[in-house]
Design a protein around this motif. Sequence first.
Motif, PDB file in Angstrom:
ATOM      1  N   PRO A 129       0.808  -1.230   0.000  1.00  0.00           N
ATOM      2  CA  PRO A 129       0.000   0.000   0.000  1.00  0.00           C
ATOM      3  C   PRO A 129       0.837   1.273   0.000  1.00  0.00           C
ATOM      4  O   PRO A 129       0.557   2.207  -0.738  1.00  0.00           O
ATOM      5  N   GLN A 152       2.041   2.257  -3.321  1.00  0.00           N
ATOM      6  CA  GLN A 152       1.033   2.797  -4.229  1.00  0.00           C
ATOM      7  C   GLN A 152       0.841   4.296  -4.001  1.00  0.00           C
ATOM      8  O   GLN A 152       0.703   5.067  -4.944  1.00  0.00           O
ATOM      9  N   TYR A 153       0.847   4.692  -2.721  1.00  0.00           N
ATOM     10  CA  TYR A 153       0.740   6.123  -2.430  1.00  0.00           C
ATOM     11  C   TYR A 153       1.976   6.868  -2.929  1.00  0.00           C
ATOM     12  O   TYR A 153       1.885   7.973  -3.464  1.00  0.00           O
ATOM     13  N   GLN A 178      -9.589   8.989 -13.277  1.00  0.00           N
ATOM     14  CA  GLN A 178     -10.985   9.015 -12.844  1.00  0.00           C
ATOM     15  C   GLN A 178     -11.766   7.832 -13.428  1.00  0.00           C
ATOM     16  O   GLN A 178     -12.568   7.205 -12.740  1.00  0.00           O
ATOM     17  N   ASP A 179     -11.508   7.498 -14.696  1.00  0.00           N
ATOM     18  CA  ASP A 179     -12.372   6.549 -15.394  1.00  0.00           C
ATOM     19  C   ASP A 179     -11.977   5.087 -15.214  1.00  0.00           C
ATOM     20  O   ASP A 179     -12.814   4.205 -15.259  1.00  0.00           O
ATOM     21  N   ARG A 180     -10.685   4.857 -15.105  1.00  0.00           N
ATOM     22  CA  ARG A 180     -10.191   3.481 -15.090  1.00  0.00           C
ATOM     23  C   ARG A 180      -9.232   3.376 -13.917  1.00  0.00           C
ATOM     24  O   ARG A 180      -8.027   3.350 -14.095  1.00  0.00           O
ATOM     25  N   PRO A 181      -9.753   3.354 -12.683  1.00  0.00           N
ATOM     26  CA  PRO A 181      -8.877   3.534 -11.518  1.00  0.00           C
ATOM     27  C   PRO A 181      -7.701   2.551 -11.473  1.00  0.00           C
ATOM     28  O   PRO A 181      -7.819   1.405 -11.904  1.00  0.00           O
ATOM     29  N   TYR A 182      -6.595   3.030 -10.968  1.00  0.00           N
ATOM     30  CA  TYR A 182      -5.399   2.215 -10.746  1.00  0.00           C
ATOM     31  C   TYR A 182      -4.689   2.848  -9.573  1.00  0.00           C
ATOM     32  O   TYR A 182      -5.034   3.965  -9.157  1.00  0.00           O
ATOM     33  N   LEU A 183      -3.703   2.155  -9.029  1.00  0.00           N
ATOM     34  CA  LEU A 183      -3.039   2.610  -7.797  1.00  0.00           C
ATOM     35  C   LEU A 183      -4.107   3.027  -6.782  1.00  0.00           C
ATOM     36  O   LEU A 183      -5.061   2.292  -6.602  1.00  0.00           O
ATOM     37  N   VAL A 184      -3.963   4.195  -6.161  1.00  0.00           N
ATOM     38  CA  VAL A 184      -5.000   4.589  -5.207  1.00  0.00           C
ATOM     39  C   VAL A 184      -5.826   5.755  -5.740  1.00  0.00           C
ATOM     40  O   VAL A 184      -6.538   6.417  -4.985  1.00  0.00           O
ATOM     41  N   GLU A 209      -9.582   5.922  -4.904  1.00  0.00           N
ATOM     42  CA  GLU A 209      -9.949   6.336  -3.547  1.00  0.00           C
ATOM     43  C   GLU A 209      -9.710   7.813  -3.307  1.00  0.00           C
ATOM     44  O   GLU A 209     -10.321   8.422  -2.438  1.00  0.00           O
ATOM     45  N   GLU A 249      -2.296  10.455   4.271  1.00  0.00           N
ATOM     46  CA  GLU A 249      -3.028   9.176   4.339  1.00  0.00           C
ATOM     47  C   GLU A 249      -2.132   7.961   4.181  1.00  0.00           C
ATOM     48  O   GLU A 249      -2.540   6.841   4.450  1.00  0.00           O
TER      49      GLU A 249
END
Lengths: 143, 433, 172
Positions: B93, B96-97, B232-238, B241, B284
């Motif tokens: 995680p 990814q951030y 926005q359309d095809r989320p990946y990573l974080v 969220e 976060e």
Amino acid sequence: MGLSSFKRALWVFHIATGSCNGCDIEIVAALTPRYDVERFGIKLVGTPRHADVLLVTGPVTRPMAERLKRVYEQTPDPKAVVVVGGCGSTSGVFYDSYNVVGPVDKIVPVTAYVPGCPPRPEAIIHGVVTAVAKLEELTGGKR
Amino acid sequence: MAETQNVYEIPIGPIHPALKEPIRFTFQVEGERIRGVDIRTGFAHRGIEFMGMKRNLIQTLYLSERICGICSISHPIAITLAVERAAGIEVPPRAQYLRVIYSELERIHSHLLWAGVAAHELGFDTLLHLTWKVREQVLDILEELSGNRIDYALPIYGGVRRDVAPEQIPKVEAMVRYYRGLLDELLDAFLRDPSVEARTRNVGVLTAEEADSLCAVGPTARASGLSKDVRQDRPYLVYGELGVKAITPRDYGLEPRGDVYDKAVVRLLEVAQSLDLIETCLYEMPEGEITSFPKIPALLAFLKKAEGEGLGWHEAPRGEVIHYIRLEAGVEEPIAWKVKAPTYSNLMSWVPMFRDQEVADIPIIAASIDPCICCMDRVHVVRDGSPGTVLKEDLLRLSRAKTERIVSGARLSVPGSRPTAHGLRTTDYGGGL
Amino acid sequence: MTADQVTRALTAAVPGLQPELRPRKVGVRSPVEVPELWVEVPREGLVPAVAALKAAGPVHISVISGRDTGEGIELLYHLAVGYGTAGGEVMATLRVTVPKSDPTVPSICGVLPGAETTEREKIEFLGVSFTGIPSTAHVFLPDGFPGHPWRKDDPETAKLVNRLVEWEGNDG
């Protein structure tokens, strides 16, 4: 070598022969306020016919080789060629491509190499100054 | 084309660096008006995919970074996502951030770079120097975090190579504050300046329909009002969220027209968006590992056994980057690798954008899709078969003369004032060469 | 746009297709599944399949990737269906395989004009041909380039890599 080796303002022409833009943006960064080479009288010009120094970036792709030669021929003597970046100096990571015919020194004579991927603006400025000093040495200070 | 004998061809380029595709334009012009354009790419084609298919995956990762020096986080992110998908590698995680933080930093530096180049093309060099001066701040942070100003070598299969240390966080926060304080000044300089507005409004228009059918991506599509953003359309990573919203000129209270002005609006607002994303991620981000393979030999051994195919996508500063990769067990190199950079998708958008525009607007329109145009070098005007050469400087001078003309035109409305002489008869240009 | 809708559109347009759903888990705090569809399409079914996807929702062609499989050429059409729907794009990949003896594929430019660049690129790199493509001019390689670099059995490109031949490209 120092500022005294600048006999006159240097005009530089930049040619990209298939570079990834990394060196090219560092060359522009060298012109802008943080590095500000214009205070030394170094400036980028829009044509090789006005240039004292050629800054060459990129590994020299097949279609650009002929154009690089042409730009070199259009630059008046005495001139210095400075290769900026690892791929122009040695072909770097692009050594085994079908469309790369460089490095630059296989196409035109080179005065100074600035290695780095990409080199920092300070290194690019140092490369230009080194090339000019070498040129002055070769021409016996007469330019 | 009503009178073909009045249509001349102007080739521009190819000595001019772009990402993967330096370009030569051949314009058909009638007087000052552009009637058509032909685009020839491939001058900087280095055969990167071909070389990647002969090297092991770590070497391919480094190669992917050198597709474009400006997107040197975007391409590695797309290839790592593709390989992780193909080989079934989980990303911790925190990594990814961190990837989000790094790619948003890259977006800030790239958009500021574009803004400076655009100002230069308009003849507003003070603004070029201002934006590039403030851009150094984000480069300092990238250097602080990665060790290099350009080409960061941050993403790796399974995570990232460097963490943000606790003592570095205040520096990043200071950068966020610095740009927030500056943003209004930048918006003022670019969007509320009458001469910039005069040079960019209704210039290089790409309608929403054209953007859609020509598959435009990134700020080029968003400026036309299409709410498209891979984040926005095809989320990946974080990104899913984080609630990223595609930015269109509507967010600035404007109805999108798809011109150069709108493209500046989108890019400048995206700088603000990236600052918010960086800040959110800093707060976060959970503690933990930054890579699932701390040792590269172990990673290579794992990848050699992997089999499968995968796609990785990312919203680079210029739009959608997508990588496809196919791995086969027993071989170190990918057996198929395809890279799609954003300019590849935006290439065709130039055709409607140039149509019926003025020659003096070529630099700013070409730059408006942000193909990393730093240098548009040579214009060749061929008339009756005898070539005359217009240099990049002349083209820039034309562009600048137009700015001056517009500004002095504004002064003209003051009774009694006269236009100043610019020393360049811009109106004669088309037929005069 | 959901994966189901895309599957229905595809199977209605070209009977017999068997789309495979490969969802990917994305996110850390509240993970979501991002749908990805992979489907083998016979070359006759390609244009109807793309047209059906376009009718189902805005379609964006990301790129066509491809490879030399030995006996044939495999082309992968990566299409984002429902383009521009927040959190609702479905990445559909259509896989078309053609034999090397007859590497012809129908062009999808009639449905998606934006596909032209990437189709032209495949002509250069894989030596396939597209019927009905508006232009076949080279995009990346110099005109008259002797080989197709992504073909595994291409001796010409290897010679250029090893600099066995000096070849001055003509870029038109």
